[in-house]
Design a protein around this motif. Structure first.
Motif, PDB file in Angstrom:
ATOM      1  N   GLY A 186       0.809  -1.218   0.000  1.00 34.11           N
ATOM      2  CA  GLY A 186       0.000   0.000   0.000  1.00 34.11           C
ATOM      3  C   GLY A 186       0.842   1.268   0.000  1.00 34.11           C
ATOM      4  N   ALA A 187       1.802   1.349   0.900  1.00 33.11           N
ATOM      5  CA  ALA A 187       2.607   2.567   1.028  1.00 33.11           C
ATOM      6  C   ALA A 187       3.529   2.776  -0.171  1.00 33.11           C
ATOM      7  N   VAL A 188       4.185   1.714  -0.615  1.00 30.54           N
ATOM      8  CA  VAL A 188       5.130   1.853  -1.729  1.00 30.54           C
ATOM      9  C   VAL A 188       4.395   2.160  -3.030  1.00 30.54           C
ATOM     10  N   SER A 189       3.314   1.448  -3.308  1.00 31.94           N
ATOM     11  CA  SER A 189       2.602   1.705  -4.565  1.00 31.94           C
ATOM     12  C   SER A 189       1.967   3.090  -4.559  1.00 31.94           C
ATOM     13  N   ARG A 190       1.401   3.482  -3.454  1.00 33.16           N
ATOM     14  CA  ARG A 190       0.798   4.812  -3.364  1.00 33.16           C
ATOM     15  C   ARG A 190       1.845   5.894  -3.547  1.00 33.16           C
ATOM     16  N   SER A 191       2.950   5.800  -2.813  1.00 32.08           N
ATOM     17  CA  SER A 191       3.962   6.848  -2.904  1.00 32.08           C
ATOM     18  C   SER A 191       4.655   6.846  -4.267  1.00 32.08           C
ATOM     19  N   ALA A 192       4.876   5.685  -4.856  1.00 36.96           N
ATOM     20  CA  ALA A 192       5.510   5.634  -6.180  1.00 36.96           C
ATOM     21  C   ALA A 192       4.636   6.337  -7.218  1.00 36.96           C
ATOM     22  N   TYR A 193       3.348   6.065  -7.172  1.00 34.65           N
ATOM     23  CA  TYR A 193       2.433   6.719  -8.105  1.00 34.65           C
ATOM     24  C   TYR A 193       2.411   8.232  -7.867  1.00 34.65           C
ATOM     25  N   GLN A 194       2.289   8.633  -6.605  1.00 37.45           N
ATOM     26  CA  GLN A 194       2.200  10.058  -6.305  1.00 37.45           C
ATOM     27  C   GLN A 194       3.495  10.798  -6.627  1.00 37.45           C
ATOM     28  N   ILE A 195       4.626  10.181  -6.359  1.00 39.24           N
ATOM     29  CA  ILE A 195       5.907  10.818  -6.666  1.00 39.24           C
ATOM     30  C   ILE A 195       6.072  10.933  -8.182  1.00 39.24           C
ATOM     31  N   ALA A 196       5.650   9.921  -8.918  1.00 44.95           N
ATOM     32  CA  ALA A 196       5.800   9.928 -10.376  1.00 44.95           C
ATOM     33  C   ALA A 196       4.849  10.895 -11.068  1.00 44.95           C
ATOM     34  N   THR A 197       3.669  11.116 -10.493  1.00 47.36           N
ATOM     35  CA  THR A 197       2.662  11.903 -11.214  1.00 47.36           C
ATOM     36  C   THR A 197       2.396  13.299 -10.649  1.00 47.36           C
ATOM     37  N   GLU A 198       2.587  13.485  -9.358  1.00 47.62           N
ATOM     38  CA  GLU A 198       2.216  14.791  -8.781  1.00 47.62           C
ATOM     39  C   GLU A 198       3.114  15.201  -7.614  1.00 47.62           C
ATOM     40  N   PHE A 199       4.393  14.926  -7.726  1.00 46.76           N
ATOM     41  CA  PHE A 199       5.332  15.196  -6.625  1.00 46.76           C
ATOM     42  C   PHE A 199       5.327  16.657  -6.205  1.00 46.76           C
ATOM     43  N   ASP A 200       5.174  17.590  -7.160  1.00 51.60           N
ATOM     44  CA  ASP A 200       5.211  19.017  -6.833  1.00 51.60           C
ATOM     45  C   ASP A 200       4.023  19.460  -5.983  1.00 51.60           C
ATOM     46  N   ARG A 201       2.974  18.670  -5.942  1.00 50.14           N
ATOM     47  CA  ARG A 201       1.774  19.022  -5.162  1.00 50.14           C
ATOM     48  C   ARG A 201       2.009  18.907  -3.660  1.00 50.14           C
ATOM     49  N   ALA A 202       2.670  17.835  -3.210  1.00 47.06           N
ATOM     50  CA  ALA A 202       2.898  17.608  -1.776  1.00 47.06           C
ATOM     51  C   ALA A 202       4.163  16.769  -1.594  1.00 47.06           C
ATOM     52  N   PRO A 203       5.330  17.329  -1.878  1.00 47.43           N
ATOM     53  CA  PRO A 203       6.566  16.527  -1.832  1.00 47.43           C
ATOM     54  C   PRO A 203       6.858  15.919  -0.463  1.00 47.43           C
ATOM     55  N   LEU A 204       6.607  16.636   0.603  1.00 46.58           N
ATOM     56  CA  LEU A 204       6.878  16.109   1.941  1.00 46.58           C
ATOM     57  C   LEU A 204       5.988  14.901   2.240  1.00 46.58           C
ATOM     58  N   ALA A 205       4.722  15.026   1.947  1.00 57.71           N
ATOM     59  CA  ALA A 205       3.783  13.929   2.214  1.00 57.71           C
ATOM     60  C   ALA A 205       4.148  12.682   1.420  1.00 57.71           C
ATOM     61  N   TYR A 206       4.478  12.850   0.148  1.00 60.87           N
ATOM     62  CA  TYR A 206       4.784  11.697  -0.690  1.00 60.87           C
ATOM     63  C   TYR A 206       6.122  11.062  -0.308  1.00 60.87           C
ATOM     64  N   ALA A 207       7.074  11.891   0.051  1.00 64.45           N
ATOM     65  CA  ALA A 207       8.372  11.357   0.491  1.00 64.45           C
ATOM     66  C   ALA A 207       8.217  10.593   1.803  1.00 64.45           C
ATOM     67  N   LEU A 208       7.409  11.113   2.723  1.00 69.33           N
ATOM     68  CA  LEU A 208       7.177  10.417   3.996  1.00 69.33           C
ATOM     69  C   LEU A 208       6.454   9.086   3.773  1.00 69.33           C
ATOM     70  N   SER A 209       5.541   9.039   2.829  1.00 71.69           N
ATOM     71  CA  SER A 209       4.870   7.771   2.510  1.00 71.69           C
ATOM     72  C   SER A 209       5.865   6.756   1.957  1.00 71.69           C
ATOM     73  N   ALA A 210       6.812   7.229   1.140  1.00 70.07           N
ATOM     74  CA  ALA A 210       7.846   6.336   0.607  1.00 70.07           C
ATOM     75  C   ALA A 210       8.734   5.810   1.730  1.00 70.07           C
ATOM     76  N   VAL A 211       9.102   6.678   2.665  1.00 73.95           N
ATOM     77  CA  VAL A 211       9.905   6.259   3.818  1.00 73.95           C
ATOM     78  C   VAL A 211       9.138   5.226   4.638  1.00 73.95           C
ATOM     79  N   ALA A 212       7.855   5.472   4.847  1.00 71.22           N
ATOM     80  CA  ALA A 212       7.029   4.506   5.590  1.00 71.22           C
ATOM     81  C   ALA A 212       7.045   3.148   4.898  1.00 71.22           C
ATOM     82  N   GLY A 213       6.930   3.141   3.580  1.00 74.38           N
ATOM     83  CA  GLY A 213       6.970   1.886   2.834  1.00 74.38           C
ATOM     84  C   GLY A 213       8.286   1.153   3.001  1.00 74.38           C
TER      85      GLY A 213
END
Length: 149
Positions: free
Chosen positions: A38-65
């Motif tokens: 859940g965490a890795v797939s969600r963060s990978a998609y968000q980082i690839a498609t909309e990283f500029d929208r919420a970089p901290l949130a997406y990076a933290l989700s990747a770290v959680a994964g």
């Protein structure tokens, strides 16, 4: 000495690892595995498609994964070193969930989009806050006598 005897000798010299995934430990591995996906797939998609929208949130989700992945690996690997590493990671995970959860409650504008740990994992049915507590309890219970701390 034949090759078969050499293999037995090498195997006999290695200490056996104490399994961590018996009983409720199997459920922990399964839940951590689900959280990894859940965490890795969600963060990978968000980082690839909309990283500029919420970089901290997406990076933290990747770290959680990544944290979930390492904990899953240590639980499956077993042994005393893996148990200790899992305990450290679960404590760090709990600290992260509590920090990010509090941060998202106090300063919601810092997170334009949710992380896995936002609102103490509310988007994941609070599993992110309950899982490290359960894992720490299980790992402490599985500690050799005299190392319950």
């Amino acid at each position: 000495m034949t090759s078969g005897e050499a293999e037995v000798a090498v195997t006999e010299d290695r200490p056996t690892r104490k399994r961590l995934i018996s009983g409720p430990g199997i459920l922990l591995v399964w839940l951590y595995g689900v959280m990894v996906v859940g965490a890795v797939s969600r963060s990978a998609y968000q980082i690839a498609t909309e990283f500029d929208r919420a970089p901290l949130a997406y990076a933290l989700s990747a770290v959680a994964g990544l944290v979930y992945g390492f904990i899953t690996y240590t639980l499956v690997r077993g042994g005393e070193t893996a148990r200790k590493a899992a305990r450290v990671c679960c404590a760090a995970e709990l600290a992260g969930v509590l920090t990010v959860g509090t941060w998202t409650m106090v300063e919601p504008s810092a997170f334009p989009d949710a992380t896995v740990w936002s609102d103490f994992g509310m988007g994941y049915v609070f599993i992110p806050v309950l899982l490290p507590l359960s894992a720490l309890y299980w790992l402490r219970k599985r500690a050799p006598h005299g190392d319950a701390a």
